[in-house]
Design an enzyme around this catalytic site. Sequence first.
Site, short mmCIF file in Angstrom:
data_model
loop_
_atom_site.label_atom_id
_atom_site.label_comp_id
_atom_site.label_asym_id
_atom_site.label_seq_id
_atom_site.Cartn_x
_atom_site.Cartn_y
_atom_site.Cartn_z
N GLY A 1 0.75 -1.23 -0.02
CA GLY A 1 0.09 0.08 -0.09
C GLY A 1 0.65 1.16 -0.06
N GLY B 1 2.91 2.45 -2.37
CA GLY B 1 3.46 3.09 -3.72
C GLY B 1 2.60 4.38 -4.06
N CYS C 1 -0.47 3.63 -5.88
CA CYS C 1 -1.14 2.53 -5.32
C CYS C 1 -2.36 3.02 -4.62
CB CYS C 1 -0.32 1.87 -4.53
SG CYS C 1 -1.11 0.56 -3.33
P1 5GP Z 1 6.86 3.73 -5.68
O1 5GP Z 1 8.19 3.79 -5.54
O2 5GP Z 1 6.07 4.31 -6.96
O3 5GP Z 1 6.00 4.70 -4.56
O4 5GP Z 1 6.19 2.08 -5.31
C1 5GP Z 1 6.24 1.15 -6.25
C2 5GP Z 1 5.82 0.09 -6.19
O5 5GP Z 1 4.44 0.12 -5.83
C3 5GP Z 1 5.91 -1.13 -6.92
O6 5GP Z 1 7.22 -1.82 -6.64
C4 5GP Z 1 4.90 -2.16 -6.42
O7 5GP Z 1 5.05 -2.97 -5.19
C5 5GP Z 1 3.70 -1.23 -5.98
N1 5GP Z 1 2.88 -1.20 -7.09
C6 5GP Z 1 2.80 -0.86 -8.39
N2 5GP Z 1 1.75 -0.66 -9.06
C7 5GP Z 1 0.97 -1.00 -8.18
C8 5GP Z 1 -0.85 -1.06 -8.22
O8 5GP Z 1 -1.22 -0.75 -9.27
N3 5GP Z 1 -1.47 -1.22 -6.87
C9 5GP Z 1 -0.61 -1.37 -5.79
N4 5GP Z 1 -1.42 -1.52 -4.42
N5 5GP Z 1 0.70 -1.21 -5.79
C10 5GP Z 1 1.32 -1.18 -6.80
#
Ligand code: 5GP
Length: 345
Positions: free
Chosen positions: A181, A183, A186
């Site tokens: 959660g 991300g 996300c």
């Molecule tokens: P960020 O670095 O952009 O904050 O987070 C990246 C991570 O977000 C990814 O490695 C993956 O674990 C998570 N993530 C990617 N796409 C999605 C999505 O559509 N839904 C959710 N719940 N998590 C995502």
Amino acid sequence: MRIEQDLKLGFKDVLFRPKRSTLKSRSQVELAREYTFKHSGRKWSGVPIVAANMDSVGSFAMAASLAEHGALTAIHKHYTVADWADFVATADSKVIQNVMVSTGTSDKDFQKTFDIMALSEEITFICVDIANGYSEQLVEYVAKVRAAFPDKVITAGNVVTGDMVEELILAGADIVKVGIGPGSVCTTRVKTGVGYPQLSAIIECADAAHGLGGSIIGDGGCSCAGDVAKAFGGGADFVMLGGMLAGHTESGGDVIEKDGKKFMKFYGMSSKSAMDKHSGGVANYRAAEGKTVLLPFRGEVGNTIQDIMGGVRSTCTYVGAAKLKELTKRTTFIRVLEQENNVYG
Ligand code: 5GP
């Protein structure tokens, strides 16, 4: 009904307390680390930052660029075996050794992983990745992958609690991916109400993993170099980045021009955009748990990764860590109610 009263923290709830240091310059800080992995016994050394296995981040072009800085790329699942064959035929050894092959947990995924791994002995990392790592299916699948690839480094996730980290390591994972959660694209916490503040998840999961000789990747929620440093300070062996590496030439998205400015689309892997592209739309039993955003186009990723590495080096000098490896030991977090001065926006 039980409510856990322990306070759980995110990156924005803390700052590092500065400590005396004999380091004169951030150039003296070594970010590369060497790891020996629990089950595979493999060694890997490099800068433990990992590009996320998302469509618009974990591309082959990203891997080529990040490998120059010693960092890793988890390649997204949507390349075919033929695409992989072209990649291993042309890429440098260093790049091939710095990629992870991402896979889901179906029989089809298993066969595809098998076919990709057969292309080159130099491919070292397999990343078994499902949104809800609490599913029994993941534990069984990790054991199956471990039996098939005894000498490869297996990453499994995502989870956020020590009990599940231990279970995955005991099933055969060398590295457990931590984060539900946090991300940037996300929406799980909004759609389902499920989640765990990321810094506490990292601290607790690192403790569980290290107790068994395993490692963790802190995955998601980093929005600046300071957050990356906090993830390492909290005990993450590796830090995975999506949004911070999206919007670049190497990210693999289309550049869109709007009012004379350039943008690139970035979306969650469970967003409607991703499901429209890869699964023929959002199935009627599920809700999209990711969003789609337009990021300002930022050019080549080399500058961004250097900026992130420079920030982490600087953190190390503020707390007196000569190597990234020492950062956790040198970390004291202080809880804060404010982060930065936003008077100019
Ligand atoms: P960020 O670095 O952009 O904050 O987070 C990246 C991570 O977000 C990814 O490695 C993956 O674990 C998570 N993530 C990617 N796409 C999605 C999505 O559509 N839904 C959710 N719940 N998590 C995502």
